[in-house]
Design a protein around this motif. Structure first.
Motif, mmCIF file in Angstrom:
data_model
loop_
_atom_site.group_PDB
_atom_site.id
_atom_site.type_symbol
_atom_site.label_atom_id
_atom_site.label_comp_id
_atom_site.label_asym_id
_atom_site.label_seq_id
_atom_site.Cartn_x
_atom_site.Cartn_y
_atom_site.Cartn_z
ATOM 1 N N HIS A 67 24.183 72.169 -8.458
ATOM 2 C CA HIS A 67 24.156 72.557 -9.873
ATOM 3 C C HIS A 67 24.333 71.357 -10.795
ATOM 4 C CE1 HIS A 67 28.291 72.472 -8.480
ATOM 5 N NE2 HIS A 67 28.700 72.370 -9.743
ATOM 6 N N LEU A 68 24.828 70.244 -10.250
ATOM 7 C CA LEU A 68 24.991 69.037 -11.069
ATOM 8 C C LEU A 68 23.741 68.158 -11.075
ATOM 9 C CD1 LEU A 68 28.648 68.026 -10.118
ATOM 10 C CD2 LEU A 68 27.834 69.404 -12.063
ATOM 11 N N GLY A 69 22.802 68.452 -10.194
ATOM 12 C CA GLY A 69 21.576 67.653 -10.113
ATOM 13 C C GLY A 69 20.489 68.151 -11.046
ATOM 14 N N ARG A 70 19.607 67.261 -11.376
ATOM 15 C CA ARG A 70 18.424 67.589 -12.178
ATOM 16 C C ARG A 70 17.235 66.935 -11.465
ATOM 17 N NH1 ARG A 70 21.842 70.375 -13.562
ATOM 18 N NH2 ARG A 70 22.671 70.777 -15.672
ATOM 19 N N SER A 71 16.422 67.736 -10.823
ATOM 20 C CA SER A 71 15.423 67.223 -9.887
ATOM 21 C C SER A 71 14.131 66.787 -10.573
ATOM 22 C CB SER A 71 15.086 68.285 -8.840
ATOM 23 O OG SER A 71 14.036 67.835 -8.019
ATOM 24 N N ALA A 72 13.867 65.498 -10.505
ATOM 25 C CA ALA A 72 12.599 64.977 -11.006
ATOM 26 C C ALA A 72 11.432 65.445 -10.141
ATOM 27 C CB ALA A 72 12.642 63.450 -11.048
ATOM 28 N N LEU A 73 11.707 65.630 -8.849
ATOM 29 C CA LEU A 73 10.647 66.111 -7.959
ATOM 30 C C LEU A 73 10.273 67.555 -8.287
ATOM 31 C CD1 LEU A 73 8.801 65.406 -5.607
ATOM 32 C CD2 LEU A 73 10.618 66.113 -4.036
ATOM 33 N N GLU B 30 -6.587 57.812 -16.956
ATOM 34 C CA GLU B 30 -5.675 57.850 -15.816
ATOM 35 C C GLU B 30 -4.275 57.549 -16.337
ATOM 36 O OE1 GLU B 30 -5.745 56.617 -11.150
ATOM 37 O OE2 GLU B 30 -7.259 55.844 -12.525
ATOM 38 N N LEU B 31 -3.328 58.428 -16.009
ATOM 39 C CA LEU B 31 -1.974 58.310 -16.536
ATOM 40 C C LEU B 31 -0.962 58.486 -15.421
ATOM 41 C CD1 LEU B 31 -3.718 60.455 -18.563
ATOM 42 C CD2 LEU B 31 -1.734 60.035 -20.007
ATOM 43 N N ASN B 32 0.153 57.790 -15.556
ATOM 44 C CA ASN B 32 1.342 58.063 -14.754
ATOM 45 C C ASN B 32 2.314 58.898 -15.584
ATOM 46 O OD1 ASN B 32 0.769 56.778 -12.315
ATOM 47 N ND2 ASN B 32 1.503 54.798 -13.045
ATOM 48 N N PHE B 33 2.905 59.901 -14.934
ATOM 49 C CA PHE B 33 3.986 60.676 -15.554
ATOM 50 C C PHE B 33 5.245 60.406 -14.740
ATOM 51 C CE2 PHE B 33 0.190 62.815 -16.967
ATOM 52 C CZ PHE B 33 0.474 63.159 -18.286
ATOM 53 N N HIS B 34 6.172 59.688 -15.357
ATOM 54 C CA HIS B 34 7.424 59.308 -14.699
ATOM 55 C C HIS B 34 8.524 60.281 -15.130
ATOM 56 C CE1 HIS B 34 5.663 55.461 -13.493
ATOM 57 N NE2 HIS B 34 5.262 55.293 -14.749
ATOM 58 N N PHE B 35 9.069 61.032 -14.187
ATOM 59 C CA PHE B 35 10.160 61.961 -14.477
ATOM 60 C C PHE B 35 11.485 61.348 -14.023
ATOM 61 C CE2 PHE B 35 6.488 64.731 -14.422
ATOM 62 C CZ PHE B 35 6.755 65.647 -15.421
ATOM 63 N N SER B 36 12.510 61.513 -14.856
ATOM 64 C CA SER B 36 13.858 61.025 -14.541
ATOM 65 C C SER B 36 14.843 62.179 -14.634
ATOM 66 C CB SER B 36 14.276 59.912 -15.510
ATOM 67 O OG SER B 36 13.401 58.804 -15.414
ATOM 68 N N GLY B 37 15.674 62.286 -13.613
ATOM 69 C CA GLY B 37 16.677 63.348 -13.601
ATOM 70 C C GLY B 37 18.051 62.814 -13.235
ATOM 71 N N ARG B 38 18.769 63.575 -12.415
ATOM 72 C CA ARG B 38 20.120 63.173 -12.029
ATOM 73 C C ARG B 38 20.304 63.511 -10.552
ATOM 74 N NH1 ARG B 38 24.021 66.753 -14.777
ATOM 75 N NH2 ARG B 38 23.271 65.715 -16.670
ATOM 76 N N ALA B 39 20.729 62.529 -9.782
ATOM 77 C CA ALA B 39 20.946 62.738 -8.349
ATOM 78 C C ALA B 39 22.254 63.479 -8.112
ATOM 79 C CB ALA B 39 20.964 61.401 -7.610
#
Length: 479
Positions: A204-210, A187-196
């Protein structure tokens, strides 16, 4: 098997106290690593029986061990007492009726599992003393089987290193030796980080972790065609980054449960899923960090132990269910689907029969086709100790696993009878082994042969701590 019948009488003499223990654990259902009252109840029973008790083993507050006897071989009987979330249910009624809305409940029968195992260990303790036999019997109280993998952490801590044989059981619809097939899992968590960013003005300035989570899920779904047929992958989005659609979400987490029939296949599949996550991060301009929460190895069978246990099951026979037990079970069957009942027979290699509400047959060894299986942390123990497990009939045929119906049957007379019968099987199997060093040697030789070409790799890495409550997201990940 000389004199082992005595241990059945010892089980019967102690049974009421342990049925009461099972009921008290049912009354106070606690989930992963929160089983403080349940563990305390088991400690109190161990101390009353004269065991030497060690608490907090392997750094887990609700893990424990009781030992009795001196010298000789060490035989362990494994118990569990964790519940499942969201399955609160009134006892004995064949309709869904929660005691506490959203509360916990023993939807896998672990209130019976731990109590029955401890009953067996207590009877063996007295058997050894009465026969002045060398040997040590141990009861291991193992928390958090439902997704917490406590036995894997116990294996890693070396608590089974001096154990010669491990014995356990699990409540079921039928009686017999468990076919030693299960799925290794991580069982693993995958944590994504982007830019709000503002989703309309400056998307165009955002990077969506979702977005990355969604793309990962799509990628894994395409991967399913190229997995082994017996592999299973499940996921849940546990963090979406917020509830505002006009914001590009800067963080998101998805939890994956990855399973495979063989441990090497699991380890390979985990890496492939990690690659998909990395690809999703690359496509979205985000970063990803994965963390293993828990893991179980697949079960390793042991032919000599399984044959020995089957002999004891046949000698003891079925639980003494009566017409009242069957009538109550039939009421519960009315809440099941036809598919539920057919699957219950099929799991144990039996032909479906109408009008049968409770177990009336011992299923044969190595029964079933092995397709209706889950994961268990007993598997990890079986890689380091020759292990045997039985199924004990405690509920109506067709009862869905992890259901309110299973919770509702946890205090019925049929459950107590099935638990006591399982305790007799485990106790007489252990007593037989204590008097038969050749049988222990044969079990160890079989174990060594099975592992000769596949060395053990614990699916829990050395740098991962047990997922104690502070690290769990709701403890809702029952296997």
């Amino acid at each position: 098997m000389k004199n082992t019948d005595l241990v059945w009488d010892l089980v019967d003499a102690k049974a009421k106290d342990f049925c009461d223990l099972s009921d008290s654990v049912w009354d106070t259902p606690e989930v992963n690593y929160e089983e403080y009252r349940s563990a305390a109840a088991h400690v109190a029973r161990l101390e009353a029986e004269g065991f030497r008790v060690t608490r907090g083993i392997a750094g887990m507050p609700t893990a424990l061990m009781g030992e009795a006897g001196e010298g000789g071989p060490v035989i362990a009987i494994l118990g569990e007492y964790d519940a499942l979330p969201g399955l609160s249910q009134e006892a004995g009624v064949a309709e869904e009726r929660p005691l506490v809305q959203g509360g916990h409940g023993h939807g896998c029968g672990h209130n019976l599992l731990g109590s029955g195992s401890l009953l067996a260990a207590a009877a063996v303790k007295d058997f050894l003393a009465a026969n002045k036999m060398a040997g040590r019997i141990r009861y291991y109280g193992c928390p958090a089987e439902e997704g917490g993998s406590s036995k894997g952490f116990m294996v890693r801590a070396g608590v089974f290193d001096d154990v010669d044989i491990a014995i356990c059981w699990h409540p079921a619809a039928f009686v017999g030796v468990n076919n030693p097939i299960s799925l290794a899992c991580n069982e693993l968590n995958f944590h994504f980080s982007g830019r709000a960013s503002h989703a309309a003005a400056t998307p165009h300035l955002g990077r969506s972790a979702l977005d990355a989570v969604e793309l990962m899920n799509v990628g894994v779904n395409y991967l399913r065609e190229h997995m082994p047929l017996t592999a299973r992958v499940h996921y849940a989005v546990t963090e979406t980054g917020g509830h505002s659609p006009n914001v590009v979400q800067a963080r998101a987490t998805v939890r994956y449960l990855i399973r495979a029939r063989e441990l090497p296949d699991l380890l390979e599949l985990v890496e492939r899923v990690k690659d998909v996550a990395a690809g999703a991060a690359l496509m979205t301009g985000t970063t990803v960090r994965s963390e293993i929460i828990s893991g179980d190895a697949n079960l390793v069978g042991n032919t000599p132990l399984e044959a020995l246990m089957h002999t004891h099951i046949e000698r003891i026979g079925l639980p003494p269910f009566d017409d009242a037990d069957r009538a109550t079970a039939a009421k519960f069957q009315q809440t099941f689907t036809t598919a539920d009942i057919k699957a219950s027979f099929a799991r144990f290699g039996l032909k479906p029969r109408s009008g049968v509400s409770l177990c009336d047959v011992i299923f044969p060894p190595e029964s079933g086709d092995g397709t209706i299986v889950g994961s268990t942390d007993v598997g990890t123990v079986s890689w380091v100790v020759p292990t045997v497990q039985m199924r004990g009939a405690t509920y109506a045929i067709g009862t869905p696993g992890h259901s309110w119906q299973l919770v509702a049957q946890g205090k019925l007379p049929a459950a107590h009878k099935g638990m006591t019968q399982a305790a007799k099987v485990m106790a007489s199997t252990a007593a037989d082994l204590f008097g038969n060093p050749e049988a222990i040697a044969a079990a160890k030789a079989d174990h060594a042969e099975r592992l000769a070409e596949t060395p053990f790799v614990n699916p829990i890495p050395d740098d991962i701590d047990p997922p104690l409550p502070a690290n769990l997201y709701g403890a809702d990940n029952g296997r």
